[in-house]
Design a protein around this motif. Structure first.
Motif, short mmCIF file in Angstrom:
data_model
loop_
_atom_site.label_atom_id
_atom_site.label_comp_id
_atom_site.label_asym_id
_atom_site.label_seq_id
_atom_site.Cartn_x
_atom_site.Cartn_y
_atom_site.Cartn_z
N UNK A 39 0.84 -1.19 0.00
CA UNK A 39 0.00 0.00 0.00
C UNK A 39 0.88 1.25 0.00
N UNK A 40 0.29 2.38 -0.40
CA UNK A 40 0.91 3.68 -0.17
C UNK A 40 -0.11 4.60 0.49
N UNK A 41 0.36 5.35 1.48
CA UNK A 41 -0.46 6.33 2.18
C UNK A 41 -0.09 7.70 1.64
N UNK A 42 -1.08 8.48 1.19
CA UNK A 42 -0.81 9.79 0.61
C UNK A 42 -0.68 10.85 1.69
N UNK A 43 0.41 11.61 1.63
CA UNK A 43 0.64 12.69 2.58
C UNK A 43 0.22 14.03 2.01
N UNK A 63 -7.01 13.06 -4.11
CA UNK A 63 -6.95 13.82 -2.86
C UNK A 63 -6.25 13.02 -1.77
N UNK A 64 -5.56 13.72 -0.90
CA UNK A 64 -4.85 13.08 0.21
C UNK A 64 -5.79 12.59 1.30
N UNK A 65 -7.02 13.14 1.33
CA UNK A 65 -8.00 12.76 2.34
C UNK A 65 -9.27 12.26 1.67
N UNK A 66 -9.90 11.26 2.27
CA UNK A 66 -11.16 10.73 1.75
C UNK A 66 -12.30 11.68 2.05
N UNK A 67 -13.29 11.78 1.16
CA UNK A 67 -14.30 12.82 1.27
C UNK A 67 -15.27 12.66 2.43
N UNK A 68 -15.56 11.44 2.88
CA UNK A 68 -16.59 11.23 3.89
C UNK A 68 -16.04 11.31 5.32
N UNK A 73 -5.87 9.01 2.49
CA UNK A 73 -6.10 8.11 1.36
C UNK A 73 -5.02 7.04 1.34
N UNK A 74 -5.45 5.78 1.24
CA UNK A 74 -4.53 4.64 1.17
C UNK A 74 -4.87 3.86 -0.10
N UNK A 75 -3.87 3.65 -0.95
CA UNK A 75 -4.08 3.01 -2.24
C UNK A 75 -3.26 1.73 -2.36
N UNK A 76 -3.84 0.68 -2.95
CA UNK A 76 -3.03 -0.51 -3.26
C UNK A 76 -1.96 -0.18 -4.28
N UNK A 231 -8.47 1.43 5.21
CA UNK A 231 -8.25 1.89 3.85
C UNK A 231 -7.18 1.09 3.13
N UNK A 232 -7.43 0.84 1.83
CA UNK A 232 -6.46 0.15 1.00
C UNK A 232 -6.63 -1.35 0.94
N UNK A 233 -7.45 -1.94 1.83
CA UNK A 233 -7.62 -3.39 1.82
C UNK A 233 -8.26 -3.83 0.51
N UNK A 234 -7.67 -4.81 -0.19
CA UNK A 234 -8.22 -5.23 -1.48
C UNK A 234 -9.60 -5.88 -1.33
#
Length: 239
Positions: A39-43, A63-68, A73-76, A231-234
């Motif tokens: 995973x990567x975590x966006x700063x 975006x670095x933060x999720x809207x809700x 934000x964590x991306x695979x 966040x990021x879990x497949x």
């Protein structure tokens, strides 16, 4: 796929499971899915591009933060390369439309991480199976979509985990995933986002095909899941 209401309440842990959960399968001696997912975590906010090059076509901003929930934000991550432009790049799965799309972002201002969790939704079997370290730990009976409003099939990921306010339809928790409905461009004010959520306020029985695109599991099952999955879990959705 209801618009999800966010509460500041902490996720609750449960000590037991209701009969809606299938019996936990015996853990096999060998993994049946990949053991870990990078995973990567966006700063900071990023721009996703079609290739690992600053001059490549822009796909979309990320975006670095999720809207809700305003969590990071964590991306695979599917690969790390040094581009011809000299920068370090990460190939990532992206949220939103088209469901399951990917792109390249700069590795700068990201943190590498990983998860040992994975979720597989089997629509035909009407089950949600949870894996850890490549092995099955739980399987739950689910309400799946109606044939007229199907869930997209493919490889997605959890964007954010939400507590749904009481009283609230689809509670007590929801895992908003990166897939979007192919039928609804908008649904009750939201972007047609697919979620795995609870059955509070919904009468369709577990094991039925009745939703508008989301996957529903029992309140105890989604509470157990939401207390463990971030966040990021497949999330794989299969026919």
């Amino acid at each position: 796929m209801k618009r999800l209401a966010v509460s500041a309440l902490a996720l609750a842990l449960v000590a037991s499971f209701t009969s809606s959960a299938l019996a936990a399968p015996a853990r096999s001696a060998r993994p049946t899915v990949p053991v870990t997912q990078p995973l990567v975590i966006l700063l900071q906010d990023h721009v996703a591009r079609a290739t690992a090059n600053q001059h490549a076509r822009v796909i979309e901003p990320v975006a670095a933060l999720r809207p809700l929930t305003q969590v990071r934000t964590v991306l695979p991550a599917m690969g790390f390369v040094r581009g011809k432009d000299g920068n370090r790049w990460v190939h990532v799965r992206l949220p939103g439309r088209p469901s399951g799309h990917t792109g390249w972002i700069l590795a700068d201002q990201t943190i590498r991480s990983s998860t040992e969790w994975r979720i597989v939704v089997k629509v035909s079997a009407r089950t949600v199976t949870v894996y850890r370290d490549g092995l099955v730990v739980r399987a739950f009976t689910a309400v799946v979509p109606k044939p007229s409003t199907p869930t997209p099939y493919g490889q997605f990921f959890v964007e954010e985990s939400l507590k749904i306010s009481t009283p609230g339809v689809g509670g007590p928790f929801a895992l908003a995933i990166s897939a979007r409905s192919d039928i609804f461009q908008e649904f009750e004010g939201g972007p047609g986002q697919i979620a795995i959520h609870g059955t509070d306020g919904l009468s369709d029985p577990l094991g039925s095909a009745a939703s508008h695109g989301c996957i529903r599991i029992s309140p105890s099952a989604i509470t157990w899941l939401a207390s463990r999955i971030g966040g990021g879990v497949p999330v794989t959705v299969e026919r």
